[in-house]
Design an enzyme around this catalytic site. Structure first.
Site, PDB file in Angstrom:
ATOM      1  N   LYS A   1      72.907 115.279 111.464  1.00  0.00           N
ATOM      2  CA  LYS A   1      72.577 116.174 110.349  1.00  0.00           C
ATOM      3  C   LYS A   1      71.434 117.119 110.738  1.00  0.00           C
ATOM      4  O   LYS A   1      71.501 118.321 110.500  1.00  0.00           O
ATOM      5  CB  LYS A   1      72.173 115.341 109.115  1.00  0.00           C
ATOM      6  CG  LYS A   1      73.331 114.566 108.501  1.00  0.00           C
ATOM      7  CD  LYS A   1      72.856 113.540 107.472  1.00  0.00           C
ATOM      8  CE  LYS A   1      74.023 112.716 106.965  1.00  0.00           C
ATOM      9  NZ  LYS A   1      73.624 111.664 106.016  1.00  0.00           N
TER      10      LYS A   1
ATOM     11  N   GLN B   1      68.480 108.541 103.964  1.00  0.00           N
ATOM     12  CA  GLN B   1      69.727 108.012 104.525  1.00  0.00           C
ATOM     13  C   GLN B   1      70.018 106.607 103.989  1.00  0.00           C
ATOM     14  O   GLN B   1      69.153 105.735 104.001  1.00  0.00           O
ATOM     15  CB  GLN B   1      69.616 107.989 106.067  1.00  0.00           C
ATOM     16  CG  GLN B   1      70.861 107.512 106.781  1.00  0.00           C
ATOM     17  CD  GLN B   1      72.042 108.471 106.609  1.00  0.00           C
ATOM     18  OE1 GLN B   1      71.900 109.678 106.578  1.00  0.00           O
ATOM     19  NE2 GLN B   1      73.235 107.905 106.501  1.00  0.00           N
TER      20      GLN B   1
ATOM     21  N   ASP C   1      72.202 115.286  98.584  1.00  0.00           N
ATOM     22  CA  ASP C   1      73.288 114.295  98.612  1.00  0.00           C
ATOM     23  C   ASP C   1      74.045 114.266  97.280  1.00  0.00           C
ATOM     24  O   ASP C   1      75.123 113.687  97.192  1.00  0.00           O
ATOM     25  CB  ASP C   1      72.735 112.887  98.902  1.00  0.00           C
ATOM     26  CG  ASP C   1      72.911 112.484 100.370  1.00  0.00           C
ATOM     27  OD1 ASP C   1      73.730 113.127 101.066  1.00  0.00           O
ATOM     28  OD2 ASP C   1      72.238 111.526 100.799  1.00  0.00           O
TER      29      ASP C   1
END
Ligand code: NAP
Length: 281
Positions: free
Chosen positions: A49, A93, A116
């Site tokens: 990412k 994460q 997200d």
């Protein structure tokens, strides 16, 4: 035999759009990823990412903390980052160590920085039809289907799996596209009957080769979200023989996977624009 619909070219088209839009901006979008511990899958996802963000010309940083970091310390760090003016996108994460309550962490991230799309405010906006930041994998699936010219309006779509990350938000996004949506799960009765109704079948179960040809309608489009590592191979949820029944199939790896990263980058740009140009509160 099914056509194989790869995600790579679709992700590349997303990146090209992002590059074009970035070149017209007078600021650099800034993404921060927080990782706890050294779980190898998390290490490699976070690296991917951050690298992609940098390649596109975003400012991109990773903060790494020990697995034992107390929940309160993480929450305090998030509060500080929420206030940081320059920062556009923040993600922690998953999965998190068991002493940290993921829902507290996800709820701590400011909804306008929540790239997200897991904050309850964004979940609500997804379902109420408003503007917001929505989860990357479901967004990537919709984008992939549109790229391959699937008209979702009125289509019978069955999603296998009801997680907060894939199945549920995907159902919300498909409703926004006027599809007719069924969400199946481990308690669904007569599952093959349900899945055979699907003109578009989307498997997000996490069980290798779970979807067998007899569960699929002749000519259906099948999207394989599942990724399970078995020895040194990555296996999808869909049995390879499904290619003999389906009209199109996304591969694993190389199907939905590249789309997830691409939509994270698109969300980072969107977050930057929403926050800086006035956004829904
Ligand atoms: P998850 O949270 O474990 O959810 C799995 C879902 O499958 C649950 O809703 C579960 O039902 C359902 N299920 C399990 N066994 C079933 C059965 N026998 N029959 C019907 N339904 C069953 O998983 P997830 O996070 O959604 O991820 C699913 C898969 O997608 C995993 O392989 C994951 O690695 C992959 N994934 C890939 C990407 C990507 O970018 N490519 C992104 C995210 C996830 P219950 O709710 O009843 O337990």
């Amino acid at each position: 035999m099914a056509e194989i619909w790869k995600g790579g070219p679709v992700a590349e088209a997303v990146y090209q759009e992002i590059r074009t839009r970035l070149s017209a901006l007078d600021f650099v979008p800034y993404l921060k990823v927080i990782r706890l511990g050294e779980d190898p899958a998390s290490v490699s996802y976070v690296r991917l990412k951050a690298k992609k963000a940098r390649e596109l010309g975003f400012r991109s940083e990773v903060e790494v903390y020990p697995e034992a970091l107390p929940e309160e310390v993480l929450l305090e760090r998030i509060r500080i980052l929420n206030e940081e003016k320059e920062l556009d996108g923040l993600l922690v994460q998953l999965p998190l160590p068991s002493h940290i309550r993921a829902e507290r962490v996800l709820e701590a991230i400011h909804p306008l920085k929540d790239v997200d799309g897991f904050h309850p405010v964004n979940v609500g906006r997804l379902w109420s039809g408003g503007e917001g930041l929505f989860p990357c994998t479901p967004l990537g699936i919709i984008r992939l289907l549109k790229h391959y010219k699937v008209d979702l309006k009125g289509k019978e779509v069955v999603i296998l799996g009801r997680s907060n990350i894939v199945g549920k938000p995907l159902a919300g996004l498909l409703l926004r596209e006027d599809a007719t949506v069924t969400v199946a799960h481990s308690k669904t009765a007569r599952l093959p009957e349900v899945t055979r109704r699907a003109e578009i079948l989307i498997a997000a179960v996490g069980r290798p080769h779970f979807v067998r040809p007899e569960m699929v309608q002749e000519g259906a489009v099948v999207v394989d979200v599942g990724v399970t590592r078995v020895e040194d191979r990555l296996l999808g949820d869909v049995h390879p023989k499904v290619a003999e029944v389906a009209s199109a199939l996304t591969p694993v790896p190389g199907g939905v996977g590249p789309m997830t990263v691409a939509m994270l980058m698109a969300n980072t740009l969107k977050a930057a624009l929403l926050r800086r140009n006035g956004a829904p509160r």
